[in-house]
Design an enzyme around this catalytic site. Structure first.
Site, PDB file in Angstrom:
ATOM      1  N   CYS A  71       0.811  -1.434   0.005  1.00  0.00           N
ATOM      2  CA  CYS A  71      -0.016   0.045  -0.118  1.00  0.00           C
ATOM      3  C   CYS A  71       0.887   1.094  -0.144  1.00  0.00           C
ATOM      4  O   CYS A  71       1.742   1.493   1.076  1.00  0.00           O
ATOM      5  CB  CYS A  71      -0.907  -0.019   1.298  1.00  0.00           C
ATOM      6  SG  CYS A  71      -1.785   1.612   1.475  1.00  0.00           S
ATOM      7  N   HIS A 163      -3.509  -4.128 -10.403  1.00  0.00           N
ATOM      8  CA  HIS A 163      -4.235  -3.207 -10.628  1.00  0.00           C
ATOM      9  C   HIS A 163      -4.471  -3.272 -12.074  1.00  0.00           C
ATOM     10  O   HIS A 163      -3.752  -3.884 -13.035  1.00  0.00           O
ATOM     11  CB  HIS A 163      -3.123  -1.618 -10.604  1.00  0.00           C
ATOM     12  CG  HIS A 163      -2.788  -1.427  -9.110  1.00  0.00           C
ATOM     13  ND1 HIS A 163      -3.498  -0.837  -8.676  1.00  0.00           N
ATOM     14  CD2 HIS A 163      -1.892  -1.960  -8.511  1.00  0.00           C
ATOM     15  CE1 HIS A 163      -3.259  -0.431  -7.295  1.00  0.00           C
ATOM     16  NE2 HIS A 163      -2.180  -1.173  -7.244  1.00  0.00           N
ATOM     17  N   GLU A 212     -10.870   0.545  -4.781  1.00  0.00           N
ATOM     18  CA  GLU A 212      -9.816  -0.176  -4.392  1.00  0.00           C
ATOM     19  C   GLU A 212     -10.325  -1.880  -4.146  1.00  0.00           C
ATOM     20  O   GLU A 212     -11.497  -1.881  -3.499  1.00  0.00           O
ATOM     21  CB  GLU A 212      -9.329   0.302  -3.021  1.00  0.00           C
ATOM     22  CG  GLU A 212      -8.263   1.159  -3.533  1.00  0.00           C
ATOM     23  CD  GLU A 212      -7.231   1.610  -2.257  1.00  0.00           C
ATOM     24  OE1 GLU A 212      -7.107   0.683  -1.405  1.00  0.00           O
ATOM     25  OE2 GLU A 212      -6.887   2.751  -2.123  1.00  0.00           O
ATOM     26  N   CYS A 221      -4.797   6.455  -3.844  1.00  0.00           N
ATOM     27  CA  CYS A 221      -4.222   5.080  -3.828  1.00  0.00           C
ATOM     28  C   CYS A 221      -2.658   5.126  -4.352  1.00  0.00           C
ATOM     29  O   CYS A 221      -2.661   5.554  -5.644  1.00  0.00           O
ATOM     30  CB  CYS A 221      -4.927   4.219  -4.546  1.00  0.00           C
ATOM     31  SG  CYS A 221      -4.149   2.372  -4.990  1.00  0.00           S
ATOM     32  N   GLY A 224      -2.105   2.530  -6.988  1.00  0.00           N
ATOM     33  CA  GLY A 224      -2.594   2.868  -8.182  1.00  0.00           C
ATOM     34  C   GLY A 224      -1.971   4.083  -9.075  1.00  0.00           C
ATOM     35  O   GLY A 224      -2.301   4.055 -10.145  1.00  0.00           O
TER      36      GLY A 224
HETATM   37  N1  LIG Z   1      -6.633  -2.118  -1.390  1.00  0.00           N
HETATM   38  C1  LIG Z   1      -5.423  -2.398  -2.023  1.00  0.00           C
HETATM   39  C2  LIG Z   1      -4.332  -2.107  -0.879  1.00  0.00           C
HETATM   40  C3  LIG Z   1      -4.246  -0.812  -0.412  1.00  0.00           C
HETATM   41  C4  LIG Z   1      -3.659  -0.001  -1.608  1.00  0.00           C
HETATM   42  C5  LIG Z   1      -3.424   1.728  -1.246  1.00  0.00           C
HETATM   43  N2  LIG Z   1      -4.545   2.376  -0.764  1.00  0.00           N
HETATM   44  C6  LIG Z   1      -2.332   2.315  -1.822  1.00  0.00           C
HETATM   45  O1  LIG Z   1      -2.302   3.626  -1.466  1.00  0.00           O
HETATM   46  O2  LIG Z   1      -1.610   1.824  -2.569  1.00  0.00           O
HETATM   47  C7  LIG Z   1      -5.377  -3.954  -2.377  1.00  0.00           C
HETATM   48  O3  LIG Z   1      -6.085  -4.734  -1.917  1.00  0.00           O
HETATM   49  O4  LIG Z   1      -4.414  -4.323  -3.044  1.00  0.00           O
END
Ligand SMILES: N[C@@H](CCC[C@H](N)C(=O)O)C(=O)O
Length: 277
Positions: A71, A163, A212, A221, A224
């Site tokens: 993350c 992603h 997400e 993100c 992301g």
């Molecule tokens: N929901 C994501 C993990 C969190 C990603 C995040 N918010 C970021 O800033 O990179 C997952 O399940 O991969």
């Protein structure tokens, strides 16, 4: 359990330090305390743990109780937490993640507090099966995915977590709630996926909104944003260094031609501290 509420551009976390290992009930703690009505409210629960490979180990549990490999916004919060709370006096340190190994972070400090953090997010994974998707191509660029008779085209990138990046006319006005959950759970993505909807404003500026995996729509993100920049370079739409604007603010992202690694720079904030009942 003491906790600190933190966020990176509005992507918010309950941060817990001082445990020797991930608690067995971490998933249950996340679903309970991340709930915005019955809990503290957060996109994820983050544990700062001891590491034998780096200065610290970060584990992150999404608000639905699933564990994520990485993350980007949380790693900046972890870096700020350990510095501001005196767990280290280093302004350059390594934080281990379960999906992307040990990552080097560099803190920009003012008056004894970390303001922004630059993170070496590692090399992107572009092989379709490794992301993972069910598409046996390397890289996967502009691959069709159909939802309820509507066809989208996605570019697949893993930054340790998966992603898919989809270009739309106006990311800021896109109906995340309609399409996000269906794409997240589409059979093309065996571990579910984080979905980025992006509009390229210029070769050095991309607007992006995210749905997400395990958390739904978030204000930002980090992984992301990195995936979006990488996809936009692969798609020939952007240069290797760009600002990615999210609902919660901007991140500076660079995909280095020299070492193939992605560098992310952005803020991290502490909001308050508390004790979980
Ligand atoms: N929901 C994501 C993990 C969190 C990603 C995040 N918010 C970021 O800033 O990179 C997952 O399940 O991969």
């Amino acid at each position: 359990m003491n906790f600190t509420k933190m966020h990176g551009l509005g992507n918010d976390f309950i941060v817990i330090a001082g445990e020797s290992r991930l608690p067995d009930n971490a998933s249950g703690l996340a679903t309970r305390y991340c709930n915005r009505n019955f809990g503290v409210g957060a996109d994820g629960l983050v544990f700062i743990l001891p590491s034998d490979k780096a200065d610290f180990l970060m584990r992150i549990i999404n608000s639905d109780g699933s564990e994520a490999e990485q993350c980007g916004n949380a790693i900046r919060c972890v870096a700020k937490y350990v510095y501001d709370n005196g767990l280290t006096d280093k302004t350059e340190l390594a934080i281990e993640t379960i999906g992307a190994g040990a990552q080097t972070v560099r803190l920009n400090v003012k008056d004894g507090k970390a303001l922004t953090v630059r993170v070496d997010m590692g090399a992107p994974i572009l092989d379709g099966l490794a992301v993972p998707t069910t598409v046996d191509e390397n890289p996967v660029i502009g691959h069709p995915v159909e939802v309820e008779g509507t066809e989208f085209r996605f570019t697949a990138v893993s930054m340790g977590n998966p992603h898919c990046v989809i270009y739309v006319d106006d990311a800021a006005d896109f109906d995340l709630h309609r399409w996000g959950p269906k794409l997240e759970t589409h059979p093309l993505f065996p571990k579910r996926i984080n979905v980025e909807f992006a509009t390229v404003l210029s070769r050095s500026h991309i607007d992006m909104r995210v749905w997400e995996r395990g958390a739904g729509p978030t204000l930002a993100c980090g992984t992301g944003a990195c995936a979006t920049l990488v996809a936009s370079v692969l798609d020939g739409k952007a240069d290797r260094s760009a600002v990615v604007s999210l609902k919660g603010g901007d991140l500076e992202i660079e995909w280095s031609e020299t070492d193939n690694r992605v560098y992310m720079t952005g803020p991290a904030e502490t909001v308050y501290r508390g004790v979980l009942a």
